[in-house]
Design an enzyme around this catalytic site. Structure first.
Site, PDB file in Angstrom:
ATOM      1  N   THR A  70       0.832  -1.203   0.000  1.00 14.65           N
ATOM      2  CA  THR A  70       0.000   0.000   0.000  1.00 14.65           C
ATOM      3  C   THR A  70       0.870   1.257   0.000  1.00 14.65           C
ATOM      4  O   THR A  70       0.700   2.160  -0.818  1.00 14.65           O
ATOM      5  CB  THR A  70      -0.922  -0.006   1.241  1.00 14.65           C
ATOM      6  N   ASN A 149      -5.514  -8.843  -8.101  1.00 15.24           N
ATOM      7  CA  ASN A 149      -5.653  -9.575  -6.842  1.00 15.24           C
ATOM      8  C   ASN A 149      -7.013 -10.255  -6.691  1.00 15.24           C
ATOM      9  O   ASN A 149      -7.147 -11.203  -5.924  1.00 15.24           O
ATOM     10  CB  ASN A 149      -5.418  -8.647  -5.649  1.00 15.24           C
ATOM     11  N   GLN A 178       0.941  -9.217  -6.514  1.00  6.31           N
ATOM     12  CA  GLN A 178       0.397 -10.566  -6.679  1.00  6.31           C
ATOM     13  C   GLN A 178       1.208 -11.414  -7.656  1.00  6.31           C
ATOM     14  O   GLN A 178       0.970 -12.616  -7.753  1.00  6.31           O
ATOM     15  CB  GLN A 178      -1.059 -10.501  -7.165  1.00  6.31           C
ATOM     16  N   SER A 198       5.249  -6.657  -2.064  1.00  8.99           N
ATOM     17  CA  SER A 198       4.868  -6.751  -0.654  1.00  8.99           C
ATOM     18  C   SER A 198       5.348  -8.088  -0.106  1.00  8.99           C
ATOM     19  O   SER A 198       5.114  -9.135  -0.716  1.00  8.99           O
ATOM     20  CB  SER A 198       3.341  -6.657  -0.544  1.00  8.99           C
ATOM     21  N   HIS A 200       4.447  -9.903   2.550  1.00 18.58           N
ATOM     22  CA  HIS A 200       3.555 -10.933   3.113  1.00 18.58           C
ATOM     23  C   HIS A 200       2.813 -11.755   2.062  1.00 18.58           C
ATOM     24  O   HIS A 200       2.142 -12.730   2.397  1.00 18.58           O
ATOM     25  CB  HIS A 200       2.590 -10.323   4.145  1.00 18.58           C
ATOM     26  N   THR A 236      13.195   5.279  10.591  1.00 21.56           N
ATOM     27  CA  THR A 236      14.296   4.330  10.764  1.00 21.56           C
ATOM     28  C   THR A 236      14.029   3.079   9.934  1.00 21.56           C
ATOM     29  O   THR A 236      12.958   2.481  10.033  1.00 21.56           O
ATOM     30  CB  THR A 236      14.433   3.956  12.258  1.00 21.56           C
ATOM     31  N   CYS A 320      -9.196  -7.009   1.362  1.00 20.56           N
ATOM     32  CA  CYS A 320      -9.475  -5.609   1.690  1.00 20.56           C
ATOM     33  C   CYS A 320     -10.922  -5.247   1.415  1.00 20.56           C
ATOM     34  O   CYS A 320     -11.461  -4.356   2.022  1.00 20.56           O
ATOM     35  CB  CYS A 320      -8.560  -4.666   0.922  1.00 20.56           C
TER      36      CYS A 320
HETATM   37  C1  LIG Z   1      -2.395  -6.132  -5.963  1.00 21.29           C
HETATM   38  C2  LIG Z   1      -2.152  -5.623  -4.584  1.00 21.29           C
HETATM   39  N1  LIG Z   1      -1.541  -4.441  -4.412  1.00 21.29           N
HETATM   40  C3  LIG Z   1      -1.284  -3.945  -3.202  1.00 21.29           C
HETATM   41  C4  LIG Z   1      -1.642  -4.617  -2.062  1.00 21.29           C
HETATM   42  C5  LIG Z   1      -1.347  -4.008  -0.725  1.00 21.29           C
HETATM   43  O1  LIG Z   1      -0.253  -4.641  -0.111  1.00 21.29           O
HETATM   44  P1  LIG Z   1      -0.054  -4.566   1.475  1.00 21.29           P
HETATM   45  O2  LIG Z   1      -1.051  -5.485   2.091  1.00 21.29           O
HETATM   46  O3  LIG Z   1       1.366  -5.022   1.676  1.00 21.29           O
HETATM   47  O4  LIG Z   1      -0.238  -3.140   1.875  1.00 21.29           O
HETATM   48  C6  LIG Z   1      -2.308  -5.843  -2.171  1.00 21.29           C
HETATM   49  C7  LIG Z   1      -2.766  -6.581  -0.960  1.00 21.29           C
HETATM   50  O5  LIG Z   1      -3.807  -7.172  -0.937  1.00 21.29           O
HETATM   51  C8  LIG Z   1      -2.556  -6.364  -3.464  1.00 21.29           C
HETATM   52  O6  LIG Z   1      -3.172  -7.542  -3.635  1.00 21.29           O
END
Ligand SMILES: Cc1ncc(COP(=O)(O)O)c(C=O)c1O
Length: 381
Positions: A70, A149, A178, A198, A200, A236, A320
């Site tokens: 994000t 996503n 993704q 990202s 995670h 930091t 989300c």
């Molecule tokens: C395509 C896409 N972009 C951005 C994000 C956001 O990533 P983060 O959860 O690390 O903020 C996601 C998370 O669902 C995603 O699927």
């Protein structure tokens, strides 16, 4: 439990967790400090950046560590738009981006920027002809995600990069959250100028991500403080997160050939095709780890709950937006017929998914369809 919600998040890899813990214990000093321990931490950070640039297929480039996808998307969209705003306030993106891109460009619209949103076909695919038609020599920024996503659509990123480079001075950013580790993407050259990743989503640590940019191309800062990360992202820097992210990226790429996503996806698609009241979204165009389906006249939540009772974790759409009861923007953009709109379910596989798990899914799925046929589940309740 069978976990098929890997597009929402993944379980951290043990090796990534071990690196994260070790760096936390041994190299906890602030990398901006001038003492020896700080220098040691800084050296680790530099090494992680170099590894990441090379994993992205580039010889040179910059990496700005962030709190996740994000923030990296916000930094790319707002940071580049502001940096190049004297040249042009024209931005191009798509109707199916993640909300961290769409809400950032919506903010820019309130600041006088002009945004063109590329439409998509039934499979969620943009048209490169539309991109070319909308592109101007002076366009400020183009942002097109690599893999969607919600429905998994793969966009033709290399072709977009070529068109943009040939016709415009625009910066080309791609959200590869993704796709990274599942499909190849390279920074600069034949790829985008800026890429979001990202941790995670690739068996890394939550709250960690990055924006990689080709050398010499940096966005304007969007937060202010001590001027870390070349003044672009104050705060930091977390060396453990950086090392762990580089490790997660390396493992994802090195072990990609062993993952049998393609085989599992074609098995799933062939199985799902047998059911009349289920449609597969983006059947020919989706990334191998994401299969999104829609049931006619049944709410997605009903299916998700049934699977959960049977120890299989799926999701209605993206994490989300899954708490938001309205139909998602991606589903609207692909023009899914009304009867299917509320019945969307995403099955997203992970690095540890086995064929046995897919077979168990098939058994539960068949049972669910039988119950629906016998009217034992009122799908619209
Ligand atoms: C395509 C896409 N972009 C951005 C994000 C956001 O990533 P983060 O959860 O690390 O903020 C996601 C998370 O669902 C995603 O699927």
């Amino acid at each position: 439990m069978i976990y098929f919600d890997n597009s929402a998040t993944t379980a951290p890899d043990e090796r990534v967790l071990a690196s994260f813990m070790e760096v936390n214990k041994r190299f906890f000093a602030n990398p901006a400090s001038l003492h020896a321990a700080g220098k040691e931490a800084e050296a680790l950070l530099t090494r992680s950046r170099e590894q990441i640039v090379s994993l992205l297929g580039a010889v040179k480039g910059e990496v700005i560590f962030t709190s996740g996808g994000t923030e990296a998307n916000n930094l790319a969209i707002i940071g580049f738009a502001k940096k190049n705003s004297l040249r042009s306030k024209h931005i191009i993106t798509t109707k199916v981006e993640h909300s961290s891109v769409l809400n950032a460009v919506a903010y820019l619209e309130t600041q006088g920027f002009e945004v063109d949103y590329l439409s998509v076909n039934k499979q969620g695919l943009i048209s490169v002809d539309e991109l070319q038609a909308k592109l101007r020599k002076e366009t400020n920024l183009v942002s097109i995600m690599h893999v969607n996503n919600e429905i998994g659509t793969i966009q033709p990123i290399a072709e977009c990069a070529r068109i943009i480079k040939e016709n415009s001075r625009a910066v080309f950013h791609s959200d590869a959250v993704q796709s990274f580790g599942k499909l190849s993407i390279s920074l600069g050259g034949e790829g985008p100028d800026a890429i979001t990743i990202s941790a995670h989503k690739i068996n890394g640590i939550k709250g960690s991500g990055l924006l990689a940019v080709r050398q010499g191309l940096t966005p304007e800062a969007i937060n202010f403080g001590g001027g870390q990360e070349q003044g672009i992202r104050s705060g930091t820097v977390s060396v453990p997160n950086a090392v762990a992210l580089a490790k997660a990226m390396r493992i994802s790429i090195q072990e990609l050939p062993q993952k049998n996503f393609l085989h599992l996806r074609s098995r799933l698609v062939n199985f799902l095709k047998r059911f009349d009241n289920v449609v597969i979204l983006a059947p020919e165009q989706a990334a191998p780890h994401i299969t999104t389906i829609a049931f006619a006249e049944i709410k997605g939540e009903v299916a998700v709950n049934f699977f959960q009772e049977n120890e299989i974790i799926l999701s209605t759409s993206s994490a989300c937006s899954s708490k938001n009861k309205s139909v998602g923007h991606v589903i609207e953009a692909i023009g899914l017929p009304e009867v299917y709109k509320k019945g969307v379910v995403r099955i997203s596989l992970g690095t540890t998914t086995t064929e046995q798990q897919v077979m168990e899914f098939e058994t539960v799925f068949t049972r669910f369809i039988q119950l629906l046929k016998r009217g034992k589940h009122n799908g619209m309740e």
